[in-house]
Design an enzyme around this catalytic site. Structure first.
Site, PDB file in Angstrom:
ATOM      1  N   SER A   1      37.576  36.832  51.030  1.00 11.33           N
ATOM      2  CA  SER A   1      38.651  35.855  50.889  1.00 11.33           C
ATOM      3  C   SER A   1      39.613  36.033  52.053  1.00 11.33           C
ATOM      4  O   SER A   1      39.637  37.098  52.687  1.00 11.33           O
ATOM      5  CB  SER A   1      39.398  36.079  49.564  1.00 11.33           C
ATOM      6  OG  SER A   1      40.606  35.347  49.516  1.00 11.33           O
TER       7      SER A   1
ATOM      8  N   TYR B   1      44.604  41.404  43.501  1.00 11.82           N
ATOM      9  CA  TYR B   1      43.491  40.582  43.997  1.00 11.82           C
ATOM     10  C   TYR B   1      43.231  40.867  45.469  1.00 11.82           C
ATOM     11  O   TYR B   1      42.077  41.048  45.890  1.00 11.82           O
ATOM     12  CB  TYR B   1      43.812  39.110  43.787  1.00 11.82           C
ATOM     13  CG  TYR B   1      42.722  38.168  44.256  1.00 11.82           C
ATOM     14  CD1 TYR B   1      41.560  38.003  43.508  1.00 11.82           C
ATOM     15  CD2 TYR B   1      42.855  37.439  45.438  1.00 11.82           C
ATOM     16  CE1 TYR B   1      40.559  37.142  43.928  1.00 11.82           C
ATOM     17  CE2 TYR B   1      41.866  36.569  45.861  1.00 11.82           C
ATOM     18  CZ  TYR B   1      40.721  36.419  45.101  1.00 11.82           C
ATOM     19  OH  TYR B   1      39.726  35.561  45.526  1.00 11.82           O
TER      20      TYR B   1
END
Length: 261
Positions: free
Chosen positions: A150, A163
């Protein structure tokens, strides 16, 4: 320009392929003739109008689809998926895509949430990489392992610390595994999507894609919009292909230019 790939006689495992990016990736590999195994906790998206399971869409696209119920944080489940792949000749391409998201500030984080995110997002990638690589080595073949990272692997955001830390881990698992598996002819790379109009939290919100498209964060994307899952899927097919035969240890950023903003 549409690039045409041929993945006939290729077995691809995609974790988390019941929705979002994984679903788009599975369909693209299916349209290229691959056998695609969806390794997910359920066969279809939940709480949406899209009720058809991914393996049916893969077959409709021209491939062979199979579903195996899988919790990627459980190594036994990953081993079951790889055993299933052996029914089709063994894993040729392993896409470690499954992931979840829960926000939280560093001062308020629940340790249980932190552990759960790392169990799925990071440990799941580790298990998938390890088990798939062992299968490839046992069969005496090379292969391609592609992990979903990501922009969060590099770009910190408020309330994303747990995250972000998982995706930073995915990037380094990718680099370390690429180094250690190169002698076996196994390439390991990652795709780092930017803001994609989908939802990866354990509590699905049907309105989430629209919220992503309309969010304030999109104004920082040079291309001026959020991605759809289909915008990201092509990177996986490229990394699995012979065109990427000299590419390993890399993270391919598919973020609309956000990294250069």
């Amino acid at each position: 320009m549409n690039v045409t790939y041929d993945y006939a006689d290729t077995t691809v495992v995609v974790t988390g392929a019941s929705s979002g990016i994984g679903r788009a990736v599975a369909q693209r590999f299916g349209s290229a003739g691959a056998t695609v195994i969806n390794a997910d906790v359920r066969p279809d998206p939940k709480d949406t109008d899209e009720t058809r399971p991914t393996h049916e869409l893969v077959a409709e696209a021209g491939g062979v689809g199979r579903y195996v119920e899988t919790d990627v944080s459980n190594v036994d489940d990953i081993e079951t998926v790889v055993e299933t792949a052996r029914e089709f000749g063994g894993v040729d391409v392993m896409v470690n895509n499954a992931g979840i998201f829960r926000p939280g500030n560093i001062l308020d984080l629940d340790p249980a949430d932190f552990d759960r995110l790392h169990a799925v997002n990071a440990k799941g990638v580790f298990y998938g990489t390890q088990v798939a690589a062992k299968d490839m080595i046992d069969r005496g073949v090379g292969g391609s392992i592609i992990n979903t990272a990501s922009i969060s692997a590099e770009l910190a955001q408020f309330d994303h610390v747990q995250y972000d830390s998982t995706k930073g881990g995915v990037k380094m698992i990718t680099r370390g595994a690429a180094l250690e598996l190169a002698d076996h002819g196994i390439r390991v790379n990652a795709v780092a999507p930017g803001h994609v109009a989908t939802e990866i939290s354990e509590g699905w919100s049907e309105s989430a894609p629209q919220e992503v498209r309309a969010g304030e964060v999109i104004k920082h994307v040079p291309l001026g919009r959020a991605a759809d899952p289909e915008d990201v899927a092509g990177a996986y097919l490229f990394l699995a292909s012979d065109d990427a035969g000299y590419v390993t240890g890399e993270t391919v950023w598919v973020d609309g230019g956000l990294q250069v903003f």
